[in-house]
Design a protein around this motif. Structure first.
Motif, PDB file in Angstrom:
ATOM      1  N   ASP A  40       0.864  -1.181   0.000  1.00 27.79           N
ATOM      2  CA  ASP A  40       0.000   0.000   0.000  1.00 27.79           C
ATOM      3  C   ASP A  40       0.901   1.232   0.000  1.00 27.79           C
ATOM      4  N   LEU A  41       0.604   2.185  -0.877  1.00 28.74           N
ATOM      5  CA  LEU A  41       1.440   3.373  -1.046  1.00 28.74           C
ATOM      6  C   LEU A  41       0.775   4.591  -0.412  1.00 28.74           C
ATOM      7  N   ASP A  42       1.611   5.423   0.244  1.00 30.79           N
ATOM      8  CA  ASP A  42       1.141   6.697   0.795  1.00 30.79           C
ATOM      9  C   ASP A  42       1.896   7.807   0.066  1.00 30.79           C
ATOM     10  N   PRO A  43       1.291   8.373  -1.014  1.00 30.63           N
ATOM     11  CA  PRO A  43       2.006   9.369  -1.815  1.00 30.63           C
ATOM     12  C   PRO A  43       2.324  10.648  -1.048  1.00 30.63           C
ATOM     13  N   VAL A  44       1.608  10.909   0.051  1.00 31.69           N
ATOM     14  CA  VAL A  44       1.873  12.120   0.828  1.00 31.69           C
ATOM     15  C   VAL A  44       3.193  12.002   1.565  1.00 31.69           C
ATOM     16  N   THR A  45       3.419  10.859   2.201  1.00 28.93           N
ATOM     17  CA  THR A  45       4.658  10.675   2.977  1.00 28.93           C
ATOM     18  C   THR A  45       5.743   9.974   2.172  1.00 28.93           C
ATOM     19  N   GLY A  46       5.336   9.401   0.993  1.00 28.94           N
ATOM     20  CA  GLY A  46       6.323   8.677   0.206  1.00 28.94           C
ATOM     21  C   GLY A  46       6.740   7.368   0.849  1.00 28.94           C
ATOM     22  N   THR A  47       5.849   6.744   1.627  1.00 26.16           N
ATOM     23  CA  THR A  47       6.150   5.468   2.289  1.00 26.16           C
ATOM     24  C   THR A  47       5.217   4.393   1.764  1.00 26.16           C
ATOM     25  N   TYR A  48       5.652   3.146   1.969  1.00 29.72           N
ATOM     26  CA  TYR A  48       4.823   2.018   1.572  1.00 29.72           C
ATOM     27  C   TYR A  48       4.752   1.028   2.735  1.00 29.72           C
ATOM     28  N   THR A  49       3.744   0.183   2.700  1.00 30.83           N
ATOM     29  CA  THR A  49       3.566  -0.841   3.733  1.00 30.83           C
ATOM     30  C   THR A  49       3.084  -2.121   3.078  1.00 30.83           C
ATOM     31  N   CYS A  50       3.809  -3.213   3.353  1.00 33.45           N
ATOM     32  CA  CYS A  50       3.361  -4.546   2.926  1.00 33.45           C
ATOM     33  C   CYS A  50       2.699  -5.198   4.145  1.00 33.45           C
ATOM     34  N   LYS A  51       1.415  -5.443   4.064  1.00 35.43           N
ATOM     35  CA  LYS A  51       0.641  -5.941   5.201  1.00 35.43           C
ATOM     36  C   LYS A  51       0.388  -7.439   5.077  1.00 35.43           C
ATOM     37  N   ASP A  52       0.057  -8.026   6.254  1.00 33.79           N
ATOM     38  CA  ASP A  52      -0.354  -9.433   6.329  1.00 33.79           C
ATOM     39  C   ASP A  52       0.638 -10.351   5.633  1.00 33.79           C
ATOM     40  N   ILE A  53       1.879 -10.222   5.986  1.00 37.23           N
ATOM     41  CA  ILE A  53       2.910 -11.010   5.312  1.00 37.23           C
ATOM     42  C   ILE A  53       3.480 -12.125   6.178  1.00 37.23           C
ATOM     43  N   VAL A  54       3.007 -12.215   7.401  1.00 35.04           N
ATOM     44  CA  VAL A  54       3.600 -13.191   8.320  1.00 35.04           C
ATOM     45  C   VAL A  54       3.485 -14.617   7.785  1.00 35.04           C
ATOM     46  N   LYS A  55       2.390 -14.909   7.109  1.00 34.86           N
ATOM     47  CA  LYS A  55       2.228 -16.251   6.562  1.00 34.86           C
ATOM     48  C   LYS A  55       3.007 -16.451   5.265  1.00 34.86           C
TER      49      LYS A  55
END
Length: 535
Positions: A489-504
Motif C-alpha cells: 500500500d502506497l502513501d504518496p503524501v509521505t512517500g512510504t509504503y507498507t506490505c501488510k499481512d505477510i507473516v504467513k
C-alpha cells in the motif's frame, strides 16, 4: 413533217410541232424564233427532277450538294405535294427527307487551346462556315472556315480567364453552332529591350521566365548571346563590337531550348558621339562598409540609390574606380534594391547598374535553448537572414517552427517528435528559397526520475514490512524467494509504503526477501534486498 398552223393553242399543239414566233413592226413581220414543241413533264417527273437536283451528280444516293439552299428545298417539297400517286410520292418524300436532314446538319465546333500569347482562335466547324469570335458583345474577329472546316480568326491578345464565344454559321441554311473557351495563361515570353546609345558597352533588357536564351541580331545575322540574370534582366556585352552605325538593323531575339524563335523586338539606337559611360558595381554583402566599382571617363558624378531613393554620393578616383562609403545603415536586407547611377556634366543620367546584394554571414546563425526531455515546447533564437526554421530529429525534418518578431522561435509541440532522450535533435534555419543557412544541435536534458527505494529491516514474524519510495515509482511489491507475494500500500503524501499481512508469506528465517519497484506498465525499474532480523 409537222403541220404548219396559223393559230397556236395548247389544244392543237403536238410533240414535234414547230412554232414560229413573229414580231410586227411598221407593218412588217420579222421572224424572232422557231420553237420545237417537246413533251410537257408530268408532276411526278418534275418532282423527281427537283429532288434529284438537291444531290451531288443529281443522284439521291450521294450527299446533298453544298450549294443546295432553302429555296431549292421549298420548290422540291411543293412539287412533291402535287403528286397524286401515293407510292411515287412516298419515294420522292423519302429522298427529299434525306436531303432535308443533311441540309439541316451543321458540323460541331472544336476550339483549340487559346493562351494569353495567342493572336488567333483556331479550330474546326462547318465547312465554308462564317466564323465570329466575341468577348461578351464585342466582336474580336471574323473569318471563314475552309472546305474541310478548319478556321483561324485573328484576335488581339487577351488576358487570362477571358471568356471567348465562337459562332460558326452554315451559309445556306443559316444554322449556327456556338462554343466557348477560357483564355489560358500562356508561357511567360515577355521580351523588352532598352534604347541603346551608340558606343555604349552593353545592351540591356528584360525577359520572361519561359525564355531560355536571348540573342542579338545585327543586319539579319545572329552575332552573340545575352547573359540572363535571375532577376529577369539580360545583358549583352561588347555591344560596340557589333553595333557600329545608326543605320544598323539591331534586334533582340528570344529562342526556346531547340533554338526556335519565340519573340523578337527591335532595338532603338540613339546618339552619335561615342561616350564612355561604362559603370560597374561589385557585389555587396550586408554589414560591409562600402560599395566599390568602376566608371567611364564621361561619367561626371556617381550616386547610390536604395529602393528608389538617393542615399549617398560616391568618391571617384582618377584610376576609374569609385567608393560609396558608410552604407551599412542604408542597406539592411538582401531584398533591398540597390543601384549605382552615373550622370554626365548636365546631371543627366547616363548609366545605372543594379548591385547584387548578399546576406551577411553573421546573420545566418541559429541557437537553441536546452530542451528538457518530455516537455512540450522547444525554443531558441536566430539571425535575421533566417526565413524559416525547422526541427530535425535523427536526420529528418519533422516540424516547422514559428518565428517571432523579436527574432526568437518556438516549436509548440516538439514533444510529439522527440521520442527518446537519446535522439539527435537539430534546429535548421533556411532562407526564403529553402537554402540552409544555419544548423545547431539541441542539448536534450533527460528527465531525472525519482526512483528512490528503501526497505526498513524486517523482524521475522512481523505482520508488516515498511519503507520509502520515489514519486516516479508506480507500484511496490514484496518478493519472497523470487516470487511476488504481496503488493504494498502506497502513501504518496509521505512517500512510504507498507506490505501488510505477510507473516504467513515469510515462513523461514532463511527466506530471501526483496522489494521491487515497477512502472505503470508493470515493468521492473528497481530492486533492493530486505534485511531480516531474528529475535
Amino acid at each position: 413533217m409537222a403541220q404548219l398552223k396559223n393559230v397556236v393553242t395548247s389544244n392543237n399543239l403536238e410533240t414535234g410541232d414547230t412554232v414560229a414566233i413573229w414580231a410586227k413592226a411598221q407593218n412588217e413581220f420579222y421572224l424572232i424564233a422557231d420553237l420545237k414543241v417537246t413533251a410537257v413533264p408530268t408532276p411526278e417527273e418534275l418532282a423527281r427532277e427537283l429532288v434529284n437536283a438537291l444531290f451531288l451528280e443529281n443522284n439521291p444516293a450521294n450527299e446533298v450538294k453544298p450549294t443546295t439552299n432553302q429555296s431549292d428545298l421549298n420548290k422540291a417539297q411543293a412539287q412533291i405535294n402535287e403528286v397524286n400517286d401515293y407510292i411515287t410520292r412516298a419515294s420522292l418524300q423519302k429522298d427529299f427527307d434525306k436531303a432535308k436532314k443533311e441540309f439541316s446538319i451543321i458540323a460541331p465546333i472544336t476550339v483549340n487551346r487559346v493562351t494569353t500569347n495567342e493572336t488567333a482562335v483556331t479550330g474546326t466547324g462547318e465547312p465554308n462556315g462564317n466564323v465570329v469570335v466575341r468577348k461578351g458583345t464585342l466582336i474580336l474577329g471574323i473569318g471563314t472556315a475552309d472546305g474541310t472546316g478548319k478556321f483561324s480568326v485573328s484576335i488581339p491578345e487577351q488576358v487570362a480567364n477571358t471568356s471567348l464565344t465562337i459562332y460558326v454559321t452554315k451559309p445556306l441554311s443559316g444554322m449556327t453552332n456556338v462554343a466557348s473557351i477560357l483564355v489560358a495563361q500562356g508561357a511567360d515570353i515577355r521580351l523588352s529591350v532598352s534604347d541603346y546609345k551608340l558606343g555604349e558597352a552593353t545592351i540591356t533588357g528584360e525577359y520572361g521566365a519561359n525564355i531560355p536564351r536571348v540573342r542579338l541580331w545585327v543586319n539579319g545575322i545572329v552575332v552573340t548571346q545575352a547573359t540572363l540574370n535571375a532577376d529577369g534582366t539580360f545583358k549583352i556585352d561588347n555591344a560596340t563590337k557589333y553595333v557600329k552605325s545608326l543605320d544598323d538593323k539591331v534586334e533582340v531575339v528570344a529562342v526556346d531550348s531547340k533554338f526556335v524563335e519565340i519573340a523578337r523586338v527591335s532595338v532603338n539606337i540613339t546618339g552619335s558621339i561615342i561616350k564612355d559611360y561604362k559603370l560597374t558595381a561589385d557585389a555587396y554583402q550586408i554589414d560591409s562598409a562600402n560599395i566599390v566599382g568602376t566608371y567611364g571617363k564621361d561619367i561626371a558624378k556617381i550616386s547610390m540609390w536604395v529602393n528608389g531613393q538617393v542615399v549617398g554620393q560616391a568618391t571617384t578616383n582618377a584610376d576609374g574606380t569609385y567608393q560609396v562609403q558608410d552604407i551599412a545603415k542604408f542597406v539592411t536586407s538582401k531584398k533591398d534594391i540597390v543601384e549605382i547611377v552615373g550622370v554626365d556634366t548636365q546631371n543627366i543620367e547616363v548609366a545605372r547598374v543594379k548591385v547584387s546584394v548578399a546576406s551577411s554571414p553573421f546573420e545566418n546563425w541559429v541557437k537553441a535553448d536546452t530542451y528538457k526531455f518530455g516537455t512540450k515546447e522547444l525554443t531558441g533564437t536566430l539571425g535575421k537572414n533566417i526565413s524559416k526554421v525547422r526541427l530535425w530529429v535523427n536526420g529528418k525534418s519533422v516540424q516547422q517552427g514559428t518565428i517571432r518578431e523579436d527574432g526568437s522561435y518556438i516549436f509548440e509541440d516538439a514533444k510529439k517528435s522527440i521520442l527518446k532522450d537519446t535522439d539527435l535533435v537539430e534546429i535548421v534555419g533556411v532562407d526564403e528559397n529553402y537554402v540552409e543557412l544555419g544548423r545547431t544541435t539541441v542539448v536534450v536534458e533527460p528527465i531525472v526520475l525519482d526512483l528512490t527505494l528503501t526497505a526498513d529491516s524486517y523482524t521475522f514474524g512481523s505482520a508488516t514490512l515498511t519503507g520509502k519510495y520515489g514519486k516516479d515509482i508506480k507500484y511496490v511489491r514484496l518478493l519472497v524467494n523470487g516470487e511476488i507475494v504481496r503488493q504494498a500500500d502506497l502513501d504518496p503524501v509521505t512517500g512510504t509504503y507498507t506490505c501488510k499481512d505477510i507473516v504467513k508469506k515469510i515462513t523461514s528465517s532463511s527466506d530471501k526477501l526483496e522489494i521491487i519497484a515497477v512502472d505503470a506498465n508493470y515493468k521492473e525499474i528497481k530492486r533492493i534486498p530486505v534485511e531480516m532480523i531474528i529475535e
